[in-house]
Motif scaffolding. Structure first.
Motif, short mmCIF file in Angstrom:
data_model
loop_
_atom_site.label_atom_id
_atom_site.label_comp_id
_atom_site.label_asym_id
_atom_site.label_seq_id
_atom_site.Cartn_x
_atom_site.Cartn_y
_atom_site.Cartn_z
N GLU A 184 0.82 -1.22 0.00
CA GLU A 184 0.00 0.00 0.00
C GLU A 184 0.85 1.26 0.00
N ASP B 159 -6.96 -1.49 -4.33
CA ASP B 159 -6.67 -2.09 -3.04
C ASP B 159 -5.21 -2.52 -2.97
N GLU C 14 -3.83 -5.43 -5.25
CA GLU C 14 -4.78 -5.65 -6.35
C GLU C 14 -4.07 -5.65 -7.70
N THR D 45 -6.45 -10.47 -6.15
CA THR D 45 -5.38 -10.17 -5.18
C THR D 45 -4.61 -11.46 -4.92
#
Length: 308
Positions: free
Chosen positions: A188, A244, A247, A261
């Motif tokens: 992330e 996400d 993803e 994912t």
């Protein structure tokens, strides 16, 4: 940090609006990412092409000309903020290897094991420069060849191999071949956004844009279904979706969008404190981060997000 852009449309279009004219176009983003710019695309016969130079997009007349004139159903663009390797042509994105176009934003360690894996796959000769991104692109090309030319399988194999064995800060990337387009956000650390705009959207948001300093119009996108992927929202529409963590998004040649994912967390994850000075600076440009924060605060405070 480097900035990624990709476009997939249901017929050949120009990306001038997103590359030059939108309030937060790639040319605008290149003010903070001035170490190189490149565009990769597929022509009417499906052949891949890349044009790139180690110059800033916002000051390049050649970039402006290509962005204005190029028409394609699938294209990838990149503006570079070097993490320490030389500012020259071979280190500039995107990379074209065995018909696959790859652009990357992030940092991973180019270990002896990674080099050995790329060479074992017969892809070592594809590497001409010194960037981690090019070694990653060569690994994807090599794993795709080892998978019988299946890009999806090759991409999965390459990323899974890296996550298990290589220290990773960010693997955000866009990859295309034969008008198949993939985008990955992992982990992330860095953002990656997608906007899926149907032909004849709910209003003219993608056709008429305005900011405090700019007004732009694009008739080329009026009746075209398009999917745009970018490191940050390029206008103030509420139709942008943040991918996400982990993803993997796929846009098929027919425009079908799917995602999965499939990956674990990196086994050897790097933090910003683990990076060298140039690497850390490339991933956390203070002025760029401040501009994005001010923009988000303005949007949150006014509640004026426009729908597409």
């Amino acid at each position: 940090m480097c900035r990624l852009f990709a476009l997939h449309a249901d017929r050949p279009v120009t990306a001038r609006f997103w590359l030059l004219d939108a309030p937060y176009s790639l040319a605008h983003q290149s003010q903070f990412n001035a170490d190189g710019t490149g565009i990769g695309w597929f022509d009417d016969e499906g052949a891949p092409h890349v044009q790139k130079r180690p110059v800033a997009a916002h000051s390049s007349s050649r970039y402006a000309r290509i962005a204005s004139d190029l028409r394609s159903r699938a294209m990838i663009a990149h503006v570079r903020n070097s993490s320490g390797t030389a500012n020259d042509l071979v280190n500039t994105h995107p990379f074209l290897m065995d018909g696959i176009i790859v652009a990357h934003n992030g940092v991973l360690r180019v270990t002896d094991e990674l080099r050995g894996r790329v060479r074992k796959l017969g892809a070592g000769h594809l590497v001409e420069g010194a960037t981690d991104s090019e070694w990653l692109a060569a690994l994807i090309a090599g794993e795709t060849s080892a998978s019988g030319g299946d890009l999806h399988a090759g991409l999965i194999s390459a990323i899974a191999w890296v996550l298990e064995r290589v220290p990773v800060y960010s693997l955000n990337l866009v990859v295309a071949r034969d008008e198949h387009l993939y985008a990955l956000r992992l982990p992330e650390t860095n953002e990656l956004w997608v906007r899926d705009r149907p032909a004849g959207g709910r209003n003219d948001d993608a056709l008429h844009q305005a900011s405090d300093t700019l007004r732009a119009t694009s008739a080329d996108l009026r009746d075209v279904r398009s999917v745009v992927i970018a490191s940050e929202p390029m206008d103030d529409s509420d139709q942008w979706r943040l991918l996400d963590e982990g993803e993997l998004l796929h846009v098929s040649p027919s425009g079908e969008v799917s995602s999965q994912t499939p990956f674990p967390q990196p086994a050897h994850r790097l933090g910003i404190e683990d990076l060298g000075l140039s690497e850390a600076a490339s991933q956390a440009h203070a002025a760029e981060a401040e501009e994005r924060a001010e923009r988000r605060a303005k949007l949150a405070g006014t509640g004026t997000r426009r729908a597409a």
